[in-house]
Design a protein around this motif. Sequence first.
Motif, short mmCIF file in Angstrom:
data_model
loop_
_atom_site.label_atom_id
_atom_site.label_comp_id
_atom_site.label_asym_id
_atom_site.label_seq_id
_atom_site.Cartn_x
_atom_site.Cartn_y
_atom_site.Cartn_z
N ASN A 131 0.81 -1.22 0.00
CA ASN A 131 0.00 0.00 0.00
C ASN A 131 0.84 1.27 0.00
O ASN A 131 0.29 2.37 -0.09
CB ASN A 131 -0.89 0.03 1.25
CG ASN A 131 -1.76 -1.20 1.33
OD1 ASN A 131 -2.42 -1.54 0.36
ND2 ASN A 131 -1.73 -1.88 2.47
N ILE A 188 0.46 3.65 -3.06
CA ILE A 188 -0.92 4.13 -3.17
C ILE A 188 -1.19 5.15 -2.05
O ILE A 188 -1.70 6.24 -2.31
CB ILE A 188 -1.94 2.96 -3.06
CG1 ILE A 188 -1.62 1.86 -4.09
CG2 ILE A 188 -3.36 3.47 -3.23
CD1 ILE A 188 -2.46 0.57 -3.92
N GLY A 235 -10.39 1.04 -2.61
CA GLY A 235 -9.94 1.19 -4.00
C GLY A 235 -10.90 1.98 -4.87
O GLY A 235 -10.86 1.89 -6.11
N ALA A 240 -9.16 4.41 -7.39
CA ALA A 240 -8.46 3.65 -8.44
C ALA A 240 -9.47 3.07 -9.44
O ALA A 240 -9.23 3.07 -10.66
CB ALA A 240 -7.65 2.52 -7.81
N THR A 275 -2.02 1.83 -8.39
CA THR A 275 -2.62 0.59 -7.88
C THR A 275 -2.29 -0.57 -8.82
O THR A 275 -1.95 -1.67 -8.37
CB THR A 275 -4.15 0.77 -7.72
OG1 THR A 275 -4.40 1.86 -6.84
CG2 THR A 275 -4.80 -0.49 -7.16
N ASN A 320 -9.02 -3.78 0.00
CA ASN A 320 -9.17 -2.99 -1.21
C ASN A 320 -9.77 -3.88 -2.29
O ASN A 320 -9.07 -4.65 -2.96
CB ASN A 320 -7.78 -2.47 -1.61
CG ASN A 320 -7.80 -1.57 -2.82
OD1 ASN A 320 -8.63 -1.72 -3.70
ND2 ASN A 320 -6.86 -0.64 -2.86
N LEU A 376 -8.41 -3.70 -5.80
CA LEU A 376 -7.12 -4.40 -5.90
C LEU A 376 -7.35 -5.91 -6.02
O LEU A 376 -6.73 -6.57 -6.87
CB LEU A 376 -6.29 -4.03 -4.68
CG LEU A 376 -4.85 -4.53 -4.57
CD1 LEU A 376 -4.00 -3.55 -3.75
CD2 LEU A 376 -4.78 -5.90 -3.92
#
Lengths: 340, 340
Positions: free
Chosen positions: A164, A167, A183, A186, A243, A273, A276
């Motif tokens: 992480n 990010i 997330g 992203a 990401t 997330n 992700l």
Amino acid sequence: MKGASYRYPPDLSQRIIKASEADFVDGVEWLELDCDLGKLFGKLARRFVSSAAGDSLSVDLIASHGQTIRHLPHPGGPSATLQIGEPSFIASTTQLPVVADFRRSDIAAGGEGAPLSPILHEYLFRDPRRWRAVVNIGGIANATILPPTGSKQLPSAADCGPGNMLIDSAMQVLFGLSYDRNGRIAAQGRVISEVVDSSLRNPYFGRKPPKSTGRELFGRGFLEKIMQGMKRASPRDCIATITEITVASIADFILRICPAVDEILLCGGGAKNSHLIGRLSALLKGKTVSTTARLGYDPDYIEAFLWAFLAFRFIGQNPINMNSYTGAKGPYIPGKLCLP
Amino acid sequence: MKGASYRYPPDLSQRIIKASEADFVDGVEWLELDCDLGKLFGKLARRFVSSAAGDSLSVDLIASHGQTIRHLPHPGGPSATLQIGEPSFIASTTQLPVVADFRRSDIAAGGEGAPLSPILHEYLFRDPRRWRAVVNIGGIANATILPPTGSKQLPSAADCGPGNMLIDSAMQVLFGLSYDRNGRIAAQGRVISEVVDSSLRNPYFGRKPPKSTGRELFGRGFLEKIMQGMKRASPRDCIATITEITVASIADFILRICPAVDEILLCGGGAKNSHLIGRLSALLKGKTVSTTARLGYDPDYIEAFLWAFLAFRFIGQNPINMNSYTGAKGPYIPGKLCLP
């Protein structure tokens, strides 16, 4: 099993970052921060012990990893690491025994001091039939490869690369937020694939395990390089791209190093997330991607469980063998014990 | 009982001085020095353990004080201290348990982290009938006052004033030697009593304990003042006079603060200076002045014995109460245990 997380007060966060990043440090401030963190950990541990007592859980032993301020692994050579948060304060505040400072025992045994979590992953998650990978997505992402129990192949582990860390730093700079919750940002951005490709050319990703890394390699400098490639991109696209770098480096690791793995168990902050996780599933088509919750272990507390596990090994005088994970040359008993 | 002393290699000495003196330190160098000292201590401890085995002595436990790099006592407030020489290396090199980092336990218990030696003096030298003072003559001279075991009065401790610090500095300046071996030069000189008298008027000597001092008060500035009063004196007379100031300040402390003491036991480097011992006997007429050797304890290893004693308390889970010495608020178990 019961867990709790507490946030650092902002002033302490600032002091930690400052102490971690500067080459030359104020010696007195390092020591005072060490003590102040120890006192804070003691206070929070005492609070947690009380709340556990409310659930009729009694605490016999505390394990403390401490806050990493430096981690300088030198494969084959002398590594150095520093986790602060003086454990004597935790012992004196809680009046309980505390085991802390695990990484230095590994370095003294000839290891790199990291990763340590594979020993717990092996203990909890090795399956009689399936190849599994446990991927802990903290600041750094690290993976443990678990061949089936009967296999002649040994478990192994390595830091895949950034977790992480990138990010979170980018979220701070671009949105003034500490992380990309679930997330969401992203998921709204567009990935700039040339930036992903060029980032993945960092030689760290090509190195064979065992290997470990940290803020020195994937901190501010690495982020700035990425950001330079996205000068005209929107903040959302930046987060999406960063990401994707993180996800792709993890997927790449699995596919290169352990294509036999068919189940990936995620833990750590990144396991929350869902964007992700979705992207990782997409890149690892045909493999199962889920979190450790599937096997009954809260992904938020796998790391805390690790320290408790190591402290328990200390108390039982039960050595661990980390050779295939950290390069430690022989079994050793991890940590240092403080008594109240 | 068996002891040995080893000198630091010159490059390590230089690194220690540098790490101790600079306000801003190279973080990586601090960590590397910590590891390098730990490795050196481990190697020397292993050598000592082997040589002890040659004498049919077996070592079960190692205690390590470490090298002090910072000591910031804040009476009543938060103190900070740093002793380096990572004990995990000692444990892994010797394959023996190691207890280390004693001062931080004291600080966590609310103390100043120093002085710790009085607890050993109390344990070894308190007598059922006699009042004793144990005077450790290092750079600074510090005394532990031990009322008879049955007495209602508690033991106490304080820094008397300069120990070998003034003599050693003057020897360096006047003779280019690091110390006055056995007090031979002082014994050949004539004491200039006006200089002794005026030096003893320093207000530190009049202050009541608890009190502690250091190079700030009795370092270069104090010496220069003394030397100005002896412009026409021979170098020998200067050393004789400076030795007399040291001796007289110790005698003065005993007579003012604890006239009931009838036996003085010396330890530390100054206990080897027979001229100093003779002068102290003369100034404390009617009292016995000897070294801890009289009771079977080599005065050179009283400090090493202290760390062994504290490590032994740890292993026995036997807390110490340092309240009257360091201000620690309650009993605590000193140190941290590393297992091989």
